[in-house]
Design a protein around this motif. Structure first.
Motif, PDB file in Angstrom:
ATOM      1  N   ASP A 109       4.067 138.160  80.728  1.00  0.00           N
ATOM      2  CA  ASP A 109       3.443 139.487  80.776  1.00  0.00           C
ATOM      3  C   ASP A 109       1.979 139.397  81.194  1.00  0.00           C
ATOM      4  O   ASP A 109       1.507 140.208  81.996  1.00  0.00           O
ATOM      5  N   ASN A 110       1.270 138.412  80.652  1.00  0.00           N
ATOM      6  CA  ASN A 110      -0.136 138.220  81.027  1.00  0.00           C
ATOM      7  C   ASN A 110      -0.278 137.896  82.512  1.00  0.00           C
ATOM      8  O   ASN A 110      -1.172 138.419  83.185  1.00  0.00           O
ATOM      9  N   MET A 111       0.602 137.041  83.014  1.00  0.00           N
ATOM     10  CA  MET A 111       0.564 136.701  84.438  1.00  0.00           C
ATOM     11  C   MET A 111       0.786 137.946  85.289  1.00  0.00           C
ATOM     12  O   MET A 111       0.071 138.165  86.276  1.00  0.00           O
ATOM     13  N   LYS A 112       1.767 138.747  84.918  1.00  0.00           N
ATOM     14  CA  LYS A 112       2.053 139.957  85.684  1.00  0.00           C
ATOM     15  C   LYS A 112       0.892 140.949  85.615  1.00  0.00           C
ATOM     16  O   LYS A 112       0.535 141.562  86.625  1.00  0.00           O
ATOM     17  N   LYS A 113       0.265 141.080  84.441  1.00  0.00           N
ATOM     18  CA  LYS A 113      -0.892 141.976  84.310  1.00  0.00           C
ATOM     19  C   LYS A 113      -2.045 141.513  85.187  1.00  0.00           C
ATOM     20  O   LYS A 113      -2.717 142.335  85.825  1.00  0.00           O
ATOM     21  N   GLU A 114      -2.282 140.198  85.225  1.00  0.00           N
ATOM     22  CA  GLU A 114      -3.344 139.665  86.078  1.00  0.00           C
ATOM     23  C   GLU A 114      -3.052 139.975  87.550  1.00  0.00           C
ATOM     24  O   GLU A 114      -3.955 140.343  88.305  1.00  0.00           O
ATOM     25  N   LEU A 115      -1.802 139.823  87.942  1.00  0.00           N
ATOM     26  CA  LEU A 115      -1.435 140.091  89.329  1.00  0.00           C
ATOM     27  C   LEU A 115      -1.549 141.574  89.667  1.00  0.00           C
ATOM     28  O   LEU A 115      -2.016 141.933  90.756  1.00  0.00           O
ATOM     29  N   VAL A 116      -1.160 142.432  88.732  1.00  0.00           N
ATOM     30  CA  VAL A 116      -1.313 143.875  88.953  1.00  0.00           C
ATOM     31  C   VAL A 116      -2.795 144.225  89.072  1.00  0.00           C
ATOM     32  O   VAL A 116      -3.185 145.013  89.935  1.00  0.00           O
ATOM     33  N   ASN A 117      -3.616 143.633  88.221  1.00  0.00           N
ATOM     34  CA  ASN A 117      -5.060 143.869  88.309  1.00  0.00           C
ATOM     35  C   ASN A 117      -5.635 143.381  89.639  1.00  0.00           C
ATOM     36  O   ASN A 117      -6.536 144.009  90.192  1.00  0.00           O
ATOM     37  N   THR A 118      -5.108 142.277  90.140  1.00  0.00           N
ATOM     38  CA  THR A 118      -5.535 141.788  91.456  1.00  0.00           C
ATOM     39  C   THR A 118      -5.220 142.824  92.525  1.00  0.00           C
ATOM     40  O   THR A 118      -6.045 143.100  93.404  1.00  0.00           O
ATOM     41  N   ILE A 119      -4.034 143.421  92.432  1.00  0.00           N
ATOM     42  CA  ILE A 119      -3.638 144.449  93.397  1.00  0.00           C
ATOM     43  C   ILE A 119      -4.541 145.671  93.256  1.00  0.00           C
ATOM     44  O   ILE A 119      -5.066 146.186  94.244  1.00  0.00           O
ATOM     45  N   ILE A 120      -4.727 146.124  92.030  1.00  0.00           N
ATOM     46  CA  ILE A 120      -5.519 147.335  91.778  1.00  0.00           C
ATOM     47  C   ILE A 120      -6.973 147.158  92.216  1.00  0.00           C
ATOM     48  O   ILE A 120      -7.567 148.072  92.802  1.00  0.00           O
ATOM     49  N   ASN A 121      -7.525 145.989  91.948  1.00  0.00           N
ATOM     50  CA  ASN A 121      -8.944 145.768  92.226  1.00  0.00           C
ATOM     51  C   ASN A 121      -9.227 145.193  93.607  1.00  0.00           C
ATOM     52  O   ASN A 121     -10.368 144.831  93.903  1.00  0.00           O
ATOM     53  N   SER A 122      -8.216 145.114  94.447  1.00  0.00           N
ATOM     54  CA  SER A 122      -8.433 144.544  95.779  1.00  0.00           C
ATOM     55  C   SER A 122      -9.124 145.553  96.693  1.00  0.00           C
ATOM     56  O   SER A 122      -9.039 146.766  96.494  1.00  0.00           O
ATOM     57  N   ASP A 123      -9.789 145.014  97.677  1.00  0.00           N
ATOM     58  CA  ASP A 123     -10.430 145.855  98.688  1.00  0.00           C
ATOM     59  C   ASP A 123      -9.403 146.248  99.746  1.00  0.00           C
ATOM     60  O   ASP A 123      -8.332 145.644  99.864  1.00  0.00           O
ATOM     61  N   ASP A 124      -9.741 147.241 100.531  1.00  0.00           N
ATOM     62  CA  ASP A 124      -8.836 147.730 101.570  1.00  0.00           C
ATOM     63  C   ASP A 124      -8.407 146.638 102.544  1.00  0.00           C
ATOM     64  O   ASP A 124      -7.268 146.630 103.010  1.00  0.00           O
ATOM     65  N   ASP A 125      -9.295 145.718 102.841  1.00  0.00           N
ATOM     66  CA  ASP A 125      -8.998 144.681 103.829  1.00  0.00           C
ATOM     67  C   ASP A 125      -8.292 143.461 103.238  1.00  0.00           C
ATOM     68  O   ASP A 125      -8.094 142.461 103.924  1.00  0.00           O
ATOM     69  N   GLN A 126      -7.868 143.533 101.993  1.00  0.00           N
ATOM     70  CA  GLN A 126      -7.215 142.403 101.329  1.00  0.00           C
ATOM     71  C   GLN A 126      -5.703 142.622 101.184  1.00  0.00           C
ATOM     72  O   GLN A 126      -5.101 142.321 100.165  1.00  0.00           O
ATOM     73  N   GLN A 127      -5.100 143.098 102.234  1.00  0.00           N
ATOM     74  CA  GLN A 127      -3.667 143.387 102.221  1.00  0.00           C
ATOM     75  C   GLN A 127      -2.838 142.125 101.945  1.00  0.00           C
ATOM     76  O   GLN A 127      -1.878 142.169 101.178  1.00  0.00           O
ATOM     77  N   ALA A 128      -3.201 141.020 102.543  1.00  0.00           N
ATOM     78  CA  ALA A 128      -2.447 139.773 102.351  1.00  0.00           C
ATOM     79  C   ALA A 128      -2.466 139.343 100.883  1.00  0.00           C
ATOM     80  O   ALA A 128      -1.444 138.894 100.341  1.00  0.00           O
ATOM     81  N   MET A 129      -3.618 139.521 100.225  1.00  0.00           N
ATOM     82  CA  MET A 129      -3.721 139.157  98.814  1.00  0.00           C
ATOM     83  C   MET A 129      -2.839 140.075  97.955  1.00  0.00           C
ATOM     84  O   MET A 129      -2.173 139.617  97.026  1.00  0.00           O
ATOM     85  N   ARG A 130      -2.804 141.363  98.285  1.00  0.00           N
ATOM     86  CA  ARG A 130      -1.951 142.305  97.542  1.00  0.00           C
ATOM     87  C   ARG A 130      -0.483 141.947  97.721  1.00  0.00           C
ATOM     88  O   ARG A 130       0.284 141.944  96.761  1.00  0.00           O
ATOM     89  N   GLU A 131      -0.111 141.637  98.946  1.00  0.00           N
ATOM     90  CA  GLU A 131       1.289 141.281  99.213  1.00  0.00           C
ATOM     91  C   GLU A 131       1.691 140.003  98.488  1.00  0.00           C
ATOM     92  O   GLU A 131       2.784 139.919  97.934  1.00  0.00           O
ATOM     93  N   LEU A 132       0.806 139.025  98.481  1.00  0.00           N
ATOM     94  CA  LEU A 132       1.083 137.777  97.770  1.00  0.00           C
ATOM     95  C   LEU A 132       1.233 138.026  96.267  1.00  0.00           C
ATOM     96  O   LEU A 132       2.135 137.482  95.622  1.00  0.00           O
TER      97      LEU A 132
END
Length: 77
Positions: free
Chosen positions: A22-45
């Motif tokens: 659950d912690n791993m998934k929350k960290e990944l969701v936060n990465t998606i939420i807090n990403s910049d517009d130009d960080q599409q590859a990071m969101r997809e990963l």
């Protein structure tokens, strides 16, 4: 074989294991939420990693449940 199944059941029912997933998934969701517009590859990963976690858990649960179903089917016969 039975020992492996019991180990899988113990893993998927372990609260520490579930909390870490659950912690791993929350960290990944936060990465998606807090990403910049130009960080599409990071969101997809991050999304792919979330799906991988879900797929692994589903696989382990499926293996454990198939064993229970087999046990019950033998009891019926």
């Amino acid at each position: 074989m039975q020992d492996r199944l019991q180990i899988l059941k113990d893993i998927i029912s372990n609260d520490i294991f579930k909390d870490e997933l659950d912690n791993m998934k929350k960290e990944l969701v936060n990465t998606i939420i807090n990403s910049d517009d130009d960080q599409q590859a990071m969101r997809e990963l991050s999304y792919v990693r979330i799906r991988a976690i879900d797929d692994i858990v589903a696989r382990l649960e499926s293996i454990a449940m198939n064993d229970e179903i087999k046990d019950k089917s033998w009891k019926i016969l």
